[in-house]
Design an enzyme around this catalytic site. Structure first.
Site, PDB file in Angstrom:
ATOM      1  N   CYS A 145      44.841  50.888  35.518  1.00 28.53           N
ATOM      2  CA  CYS A 145      43.601  52.088  35.471  1.00 28.53           C
ATOM      3  C   CYS A 145      44.635  53.716  35.122  1.00 28.53           C
ATOM      4  CB  CYS A 145      42.678  52.211  36.264  1.00 28.53           C
ATOM      5  SG  CYS A 145      43.975  51.746  37.806  1.00 28.53           S
ATOM      6  N   HIS A 239      39.818  58.167  38.571  1.00 29.47           N
ATOM      7  CA  HIS A 239      40.884  58.993  38.474  1.00 29.47           C
ATOM      8  C   HIS A 239      41.241  59.628  37.354  1.00 29.47           C
ATOM      9  CE1 HIS A 239      41.076  54.878  40.462  1.00 29.47           C
ATOM     10  NE2 HIS A 239      42.390  54.760  39.512  1.00 29.47           N
TER      11      HIS A 239
HETATM   12  P1  NAP Z   1      36.996  42.598  43.469  1.00 31.26           P
HETATM   13  O1  NAP Z   1      35.800  43.771  44.054  1.00 31.26           O
HETATM   14  O2  NAP Z   1      37.831  42.822  44.731  1.00 31.26           O
HETATM   15  O3  NAP Z   1      36.337  41.569  42.025  1.00 31.26           O
HETATM   16  C1  NAP Z   1      37.528  40.571  42.781  1.00 31.26           C
HETATM   17  C2  NAP Z   1      36.741  39.042  42.284  1.00 31.26           C
HETATM   18  O4  NAP Z   1      37.616  38.009  41.868  1.00 31.26           O
HETATM   19  C3  NAP Z   1      35.464  38.569  42.399  1.00 31.26           C
HETATM   20  O5  NAP Z   1      34.221  38.340  41.234  1.00 31.26           O
HETATM   21  C4  NAP Z   1      35.424  37.389  43.453  1.00 31.26           C
HETATM   22  O6  NAP Z   1      34.656  36.635  43.629  1.00 31.26           O
HETATM   23  C5  NAP Z   1      37.058  36.769  42.326  1.00 31.26           C
HETATM   24  N1  NAP Z   1      37.871  36.223  43.032  1.00 31.26           N
HETATM   25  C6  NAP Z   1      38.769  36.594  44.613  1.00 31.26           C
HETATM   26  N2  NAP Z   1      39.462  36.164  44.997  1.00 31.26           N
HETATM   27  C7  NAP Z   1      39.021  34.696  43.853  1.00 31.26           C
HETATM   28  C8  NAP Z   1      39.937  33.064  43.906  1.00 31.26           C
HETATM   29  N3  NAP Z   1      40.659  32.419  44.946  1.00 31.26           N
HETATM   30  N4  NAP Z   1      39.063  31.970  43.007  1.00 31.26           N
HETATM   31  C9  NAP Z   1      38.331  32.512  42.188  1.00 31.26           C
HETATM   32  N5  NAP Z   1      37.703  34.334  42.293  1.00 31.26           N
HETATM   33  C10 NAP Z   1      38.345  35.129  42.749  1.00 31.26           C
HETATM   34  O7  NAP Z   1      37.905  43.363  42.945  1.00 31.26           O
HETATM   35  P2  NAP Z   1      38.177  44.439  41.353  1.00 31.26           P
HETATM   36  O8  NAP Z   1      38.183  45.970  41.275  1.00 31.26           O
HETATM   37  O9  NAP Z   1      36.774  43.658  40.147  1.00 31.26           O
HETATM   38  O10 NAP Z   1      39.150  43.904  40.393  1.00 31.26           O
HETATM   39  C11 NAP Z   1      39.556  42.146  39.833  1.00 31.26           C
HETATM   40  C12 NAP Z   1      41.123  42.671  38.249  1.00 31.26           C
HETATM   41  O11 NAP Z   1      40.946  44.098  38.312  1.00 31.26           O
HETATM   42  C13 NAP Z   1      42.604  42.697  40.113  1.00 31.26           C
HETATM   43  O12 NAP Z   1      42.985  42.230  39.700  1.00 31.26           O
HETATM   44  C14 NAP Z   1      42.489  44.060  39.790  1.00 31.26           C
HETATM   45  O13 NAP Z   1      43.846  44.700  40.146  1.00 31.26           O
HETATM   46  C15 NAP Z   1      42.518  44.996  38.370  1.00 31.26           C
HETATM   47  N6  NAP Z   1      41.751  46.228  38.250  1.00 31.26           N
HETATM   48  C16 NAP Z   1      40.819  46.895  38.689  1.00 31.26           C
HETATM   49  C17 NAP Z   1      40.434  48.089  38.419  1.00 31.26           C
HETATM   50  C18 NAP Z   1      39.762  48.920  39.109  1.00 31.26           C
HETATM   51  O14 NAP Z   1      39.507  50.181  39.164  1.00 31.26           O
HETATM   52  N7  NAP Z   1      39.254  48.703  40.381  1.00 31.26           N
HETATM   53  C19 NAP Z   1      41.349  48.726  37.172  1.00 31.26           C
HETATM   54  C20 NAP Z   1      41.751  47.999  36.738  1.00 31.26           C
HETATM   55  C21 NAP Z   1      42.264  46.537  37.078  1.00 31.26           C
HETATM   56  P3  NAP Z   1      33.813  36.162  44.940  1.00 31.26           P
HETATM   57  O15 NAP Z   1      33.230  37.795  44.752  1.00 31.26           O
HETATM   58  O16 NAP Z   1      33.573  35.615  44.824  1.00 31.26           O
HETATM   59  O17 NAP Z   1      35.331  37.052  46.630  1.00 31.26           O
END
Ligand code: NAP
Length: 351
Positions: A145, A239
């Protein structure tokens, strides 16, 4: 009406997964047919598995889709991935090997030299890396991001004047850490001066984004150095980075402002559905951009730049701001998918 491409979202219950669902609601080219998350959520209708954390209601159509495992066969043509990095690594590789186009927002394959790391306005030519596996499937990634908003601001400067060196310091929002993210006891009345792996990601990804892709491979990294220091602040979304840029050509601040104002790329020329009319919105007020006021510029897809000046060292300095879960994540992946479709790349599984 042309048939819409059927999308599966991995990590659908998370912060980025929910943004995907929100941005895909009513999308003219895509329809969501599969949702996947962890075993905590699997086997449950999305309406029960997911606690909706975005403004407005969860779209009605999403409620009844039963959450599945992030593995094939999936009931979709193309996969959008927002899994945690360690989970995404094998899952995305396996799905691509099974013939799925995988449009990923996770970090695990971004630096794989076979995999394109793309911002449509910055380096669409890197899509020449699509033939990366023995079969027809592929992975396309978008950057971190912070790297996205900095790269968008640097792109017109590098194109017109040549960037020599970049220094940046970030103030990053809480939603960037996913849900539940950072403990309230750690962030209240505080600034956290460390985000694990963030500085390395920003520096390395900018090197790849501004590198040269030729003949199906990256042949050179960016011709400028980057130093990034990243901090977490008590902002919900949006950000901010303070950036200092040294340019190779002799230019003045008006030239730099004009480069920001006039910057466009293929998404604007091709009028892609999620493209903001201006990828950079230049603010002239002395107290802008601010996360609360500017993160939704261009529907969350535009980067706001402000406080531009030339400093006493000869560097140009400015602030850049963007919505971390829209342009910094789900919207970035969606724009990559729209660009692929517009270029005639079939987003269909071919076993
Ligand atoms: P998050 O809110 O923690 O969500 C994680 C997701 O992954 C949930 O749907 C979770 O499902 C699922 N998950 C976790 N462990 C799993 C497993 N073992 N098998 C299958 N599904 C699983 O994280 P997020 O912020 O959305 O980020 C997701 C990705 O995007 C990450 O790689 C992060 O680095 C990237 N990212 C995030 C942002 C941001 O601003 N947030 C920006 C750029 C990139 P459950 O609900 O069932 O646990």
């Amino acid at each position: 009406m042309t048939q819409r491409t059927r999308v599966g979202i991995l990590g659908a219950t998370g912060m980025v997964g929910q943004r995907f669902i929100q941005l895909l609601d009513g999308h003219p080219q895509f329809v969501v047919t599969a949702l996947a998350a962890s075993d905590r959520s699997q086997g449950t209708p999305f309406g029960d598995a997911c606690t909706w954390r975005l403004p407005g209601a969860m779209p009605q159509w999403a409620r009844s889709i039963v959450v599945g495992a992030p593995s094939g066969p999936l009931d979709c043509d193309v996969v959008f991935s927002s899994l945690p990095g360690d989970v995404a690594e094998p899952v995305e590789a396996t799905l691509a090997d099974q013939g799925y186009p995988v449009i990923s927002n996770s970090s695990s394959h971004r630096m794989d030299e076979r995999v394109p790391l793309v911002i449509p306005e910055v380096n669409p030519d890197h899509l020449c890396l699509l033939e990366q596996r023995s079969g027809p499937g592929f992975i396309v990634t978008n950057p971190n991001c912070t790297a996205i908003m900095v790269a968008l601001a640097l792109a017109p400067l590098h194109r017109m004047f040549g960037v020599e060196a970049v220094t940046l310091a970030t103030m990053q929002a809480l939603s960037g850490a996913g849900y539940p993210g950072v403990s309230a006891l750690d962030i209240t009345d505080n600034v956290l001066p460390y985000i694990a792996h963030e500085e390395e990601k920003v520096e390395q990804e900018l090197g790849k984004l501004f590198g040269t892709a030729d003949g199906g491979q990256i042949t050179a990294q960016a011709a400028f150095s980057v130093s990034a220091q990243c901090h977490r602040v008590a902002v919900q979304d949006g950000h901010v980075a303070a950036v200092w840029v040294r340019l190779r050509n002799q230019v003045d601040v008006n030239d730099v402002a004009e480069a920001f104002r006039t910057f466009t790329g293929p998404p604007q020329e091709m009028k892609l559905h999620s493209a903001p009319p201006h990828p950079i919105v230049l603010r002239s007020e002395r107290d802008r951009p601010q996360p609360r006021l500017d993160r939704d510029a261009g529907g969350g897809m535009a980067v706001s730049v402000g406080r531009l000046k030339r400093d006493a060292t000869g560097a140009f300095r400015f602030l850049t701001l963007s919505h971390n879960t829209i342009r910094g994540a789900a919207g970035a992946a969606l724009l990559n998918a729209e660009l692929l479709l517009a270029r005639g790349v079939p987003l269909r599984r071919s076993p």
